[in-house]
Motif scaffolding. Structure first.
Motif, PDB file in Angstrom:
ATOM      1  N   ILE B 406       0.838  -1.204   0.000  1.00 33.08           N
ATOM      2  CA  ILE B 406       0.000   0.000   0.000  1.00 33.08           C
ATOM      3  C   ILE B 406       0.875   1.257   0.000  1.00 33.08           C
ATOM      4  O   ILE B 406       0.625   2.213  -0.736  1.00 33.08           O
ATOM      5  N   VAL B 407       1.920   1.233   0.815  1.00 33.22           N
ATOM      6  CA  VAL B 407       2.829   2.390   0.842  1.00 33.22           C
ATOM      7  C   VAL B 407       3.465   2.580  -0.530  1.00 33.22           C
ATOM      8  O   VAL B 407       3.619   3.712  -1.016  1.00 33.22           O
ATOM      9  N   ALA B 408       3.799   1.464  -1.182  1.00 30.08           N
ATOM     10  CA  ALA B 408       4.390   1.577  -2.519  1.00 30.08           C
ATOM     11  C   ALA B 408       3.399   2.216  -3.485  1.00 30.08           C
ATOM     12  O   ALA B 408       3.781   2.919  -4.418  1.00 30.08           O
ATOM     13  N   ALA B 409       2.107   1.987  -3.251  1.00 27.72           N
ATOM     14  CA  ALA B 409       1.103   2.514  -4.183  1.00 27.72           C
ATOM     15  C   ALA B 409       0.704   3.957  -3.874  1.00 27.72           C
ATOM     16  O   ALA B 409       0.554   4.763  -4.783  1.00 27.72           O
ATOM     17  N   VAL B 410       0.528   4.286  -2.602  1.00 21.88           N
ATOM     18  CA  VAL B 410       0.027   5.634  -2.291  1.00 21.88           C
ATOM     19  C   VAL B 410       1.087   6.568  -1.711  1.00 21.88           C
ATOM     20  O   VAL B 410       0.806   7.736  -1.453  1.00 21.88           O
ATOM     21  N   GLY B 411       2.297   6.043  -1.483  1.00 25.63           N
ATOM     22  CA  GLY B 411       3.311   6.874  -0.842  1.00 25.63           C
ATOM     23  C   GLY B 411       3.145   6.843   0.662  1.00 25.63           C
ATOM     24  O   GLY B 411       2.294   6.123   1.174  1.00 25.63           O
ATOM     25  N   ASP B 412       3.942   7.651   1.377  1.00 27.00           N
ATOM     26  CA  ASP B 412       3.883   7.544   2.844  1.00 27.00           C
ATOM     27  C   ASP B 412       3.120   8.698   3.481  1.00 27.00           C
ATOM     28  O   ASP B 412       3.451   9.162   4.562  1.00 27.00           O
ATOM     29  N   LYS B 413       2.071   9.142   2.806  1.00 25.15           N
ATOM     30  CA  LYS B 413       1.334  10.268   3.381  1.00 25.15           C
ATOM     31  C   LYS B 413       0.421   9.859   4.536  1.00 25.15           C
ATOM     32  O   LYS B 413      -0.036  10.711   5.292  1.00 25.15           O
ATOM     33  N   TYR B 414       0.141   8.573   4.671  1.00 23.14           N
ATOM     34  CA  TYR B 414      -0.696   8.128   5.795  1.00 23.14           C
ATOM     35  C   TYR B 414       0.153   7.378   6.806  1.00 23.14           C
ATOM     36  O   TYR B 414       1.149   6.758   6.449  1.00 23.14           O
ATOM     37  N   THR B 415      -0.289   7.413   8.067  1.00 19.27           N
ATOM     38  CA  THR B 415       0.406   6.610   9.071  1.00 19.27           C
ATOM     39  C   THR B 415      -0.056   5.157   8.946  1.00 19.27           C
ATOM     40  O   THR B 415      -1.231   4.888   8.702  1.00 19.27           O
TER      41      THR B 415
END
Ligand code: FES
Lengths: 84, 474
Positions: B406-415
């Motif tokens: 998920i981080v790879a897909a949306v980046g690290d904008k969410y915790t």
């Protein structure tokens, strides 16, 4: 100090019937002992055609059937002692 | 940890022998000899005598063949060949995913603190002095516990200077995170289907191998062996931790058993990642506090039955198994689909997914490989992988893998956090999140370490992790 040759059968039969656990068992030995064992992994040793008594290992060329982690450790300790 | 589990090996040997008989087309005739072949005379018995050993095996065979135990009829009046025949005719009636084979269940003592005869009856009597319930008294110079009054706090055990007090657990009950398994008046264990989340912990914990899962070897074998049926195996990514071989070799070796095709469930995981990250973005845009994953069926079962307050926060994206199966059916609606994985709860999930015809375990797969003489390295040569599948899709097999995807897909904008295991602490933390979330994206896997540590795996966890990591970097 002599070295011990340990061959663990990694054929499907032996692997499924407990051989997978044996890899971890050898690595649990204390370092001085672990270093004196040459571990190799073999394809099916050909003992399991009729089912046999897997898992098999060979210790210094001697074939041993139905090995468990604990009796493998015991056998290795004996051999290590004899090879001192 | 050194841990040889003969109960587990017994189950595997039973599976191997039954698949061999199926392959030789000799199940009905041959099945009756299996107990005696596995426990020949003159060998050390496991239980009190060779007859009981064989008797237990007989009951386990009936369970594997697909019949619920205990049953209404006296199974000893029915020959194994009858069950085998019924099962080949698809008349096996088993509905329960898990059942307790009562003949094997040792009816363990009710879990309790127990004073052994190491008790010296000392003058200090700290056990009696410290017991908050006054449950300990002395008789004939020895301490005794009144089980009615004991609340199992364990203080007496801690304070005894002679270590004379032991705790005798009931392994399956201790392992169950949701108290779904408990004693009937006759001492035998009973699984409450309304509570069970099919995590498989009891099955792994029982030292007698008395808890058996539903098997699909008969059905799958039928598809493989009959020329007018086509079957595709969709294989969970945890498989790469199971063998010391490359992913391509492993998949090709599985195909050699006789499947028409083998597809990586990791391909479905790519779909899950895509949909899940879109859903996350959407929910965050709507101002929702957090979202949890939905790919682990033991976890979603737990939410359903034990933590309903979390329901609104579980993603609606389907699991990789579902997407992978849909891809297969979309390409060929006549194709049967068998999911092969390390997971017990997938058997339950599979029941409600029309695209999945059967669910099989890695242990059952191992039995097929042996019966068909498959050696992974040798038989898997020259195979290639589907380039659509990335290391993120395959990474779903390890705890943290979905989060990575998920981080790879949306980046690290969410915790983000990942939670592995549904023990008391994690369960409490998750439930509290409904009020006070600790991260915006929460990955949950019911097995510690993730699917590589599933209850139906072949390789022990340390080895599986090592092999999995190797496969992901290849
Ligand atoms: S698999 Fe070990 S002897 Fe055949």
């Amino acid at each position: 100090m002599g070295k011990i040759e340990l061959k663990i059968c990694m054929g499907t039969m032996c692997y499924v019937m407990g051989g997978a656990e044996l890899r971890a068992a050898v690595d649990s030995l204390p370092r001085e002992e672990r270093e004196r064992i040459n571990v190799s992994y073999a394809p099916c040793l050909g003992n399991c055609n009729d089912g046999g008594e897997p898992p098999y290992v060979q210790v210094n060329g001697r074939t041993i059937a139905r090995v468990s982690s604990s009796n493998l450790i015991q056998i290795l300790k004996e051999e290590l002692h004899n090879a001192l | 940890m050194l841990y040889d589990n003969y109960a587990m090996l017994t189950k595997r040997e039973l599976l191997i022998r039954l698949v061999k008989l199926l392959k030789e087309n000799n199940l009905v005739e041959g099945v009756r000899y299996v107990p005696a072949e596995m426990r020949p005379l003159g060998q050390k018995n496991v239980s009190c005598c060779v007859h009981k050993d064989r008797y237990i095996l007989r009951h386990k065979i009936i369970s594997i063949l697909g019949f619920d135990l205990p049953s209404d009829v006296d199974v000893d009046l029915v020959p194994l060949s009858y069950y085998a025949q019924k099962s080949l005719e698809n008349k096996n009636t088993k509905e329960n995913i898990l059942s307790v084979v009562h003949e094997a269940c040792n009816a363990c003592m009710q879990s309790q603190y127990f004073i052994t005869n190491m008790c010296r009856g000392c003058e200090a009597r700290p056990c009696m002095m410290n017991c908050p319930k006054g449950a300990i008294s002395f008789k004939g110079g020895k301490a005794q516990i009144s089980q009615e009054d004991c609340v199992a706090c364990g203080l007496c055990q801690q304070v005894c200077p002679y270590h004379a007090i032991i705790y005798t657990p009931v392994p399956c009950e201790e392992a169950c995170p949701v108290k779904a398994i408990s004693k009937q008046p006759d001492g035998r264990e009973f699984i409450d289907k309304d509570k069970c989340i099919y995590c498989g912990k009891c099955m792994q914990a029982c030292p007698y191998g008395a808890i058996m899962e539903r098997s699909k070897i008969i059905d799958v074998h039928k598809c493989i062996s009959s020329p007018d049926k086509k079957i595709t195996a969709i294989v969970a990514p945890a498989i790469y931790g199971q063998f010391d071989a490359s992913p391509a070799q492993i998949l090709a070796a599985i195909k050699k058993i006789g499947f028409d095709d083998v597809i990586e469930v990791a391909l479905g995981a790519e779909d899950t990642s895509r949909n899940e990250s879109a859903e996350l973005e959407e929910r965050m845009a709507e101002g929702q506090p957090f979202m949890t994953t939905s790919c682990c069926p033991a976890y979603t079962g737990w939410v359903e039955k034990h933590a309903p307050m979390l329901k609104p926060f579980v993603s609606e994206t389907r699991s990789p198994m579902v997407y992978a199966a849909r891809r297969v059916k979309a390409a060929d609606p006549d194709m049967e689909v068998v999911f092969i994985g390390p997971c017990l709860a997938k058997r339950h999930e599979g029941d409600s997914v029309p695209e999945v015809n059967y669910v099989m375990s890695f242990e059952e797969l191992g039995a097929f490989m042996i019966a068909y003489g498959i050696e992974v390295k040798k038989d898997g040569e020259g195979a290639e992988l589907n380039p659509e599948v990335t290391k993120y899709g395959r990474g779903y097999a390890m705890a943290g893998g979905v989060r990575n995807a998920i981080v790879a897909a949306v980046g690290d904008k969410y915790t983000t956090i990942n939670i592995e295991g549904l023990d008391k602490k994690n369960a409490a933390m998750l439930k509290a999140m409904a009020k006070k979330p600790v991260a915006q994206f929460v990955e949950v896997m019911a097995c510690e370490g993730g699917c590589v540590n599933g209850p139906c795996s072949l390789a022990p966890l340390t080895l599986a992790k090592r092999q999995m990591k190797k496969a992901l970097t290849e």
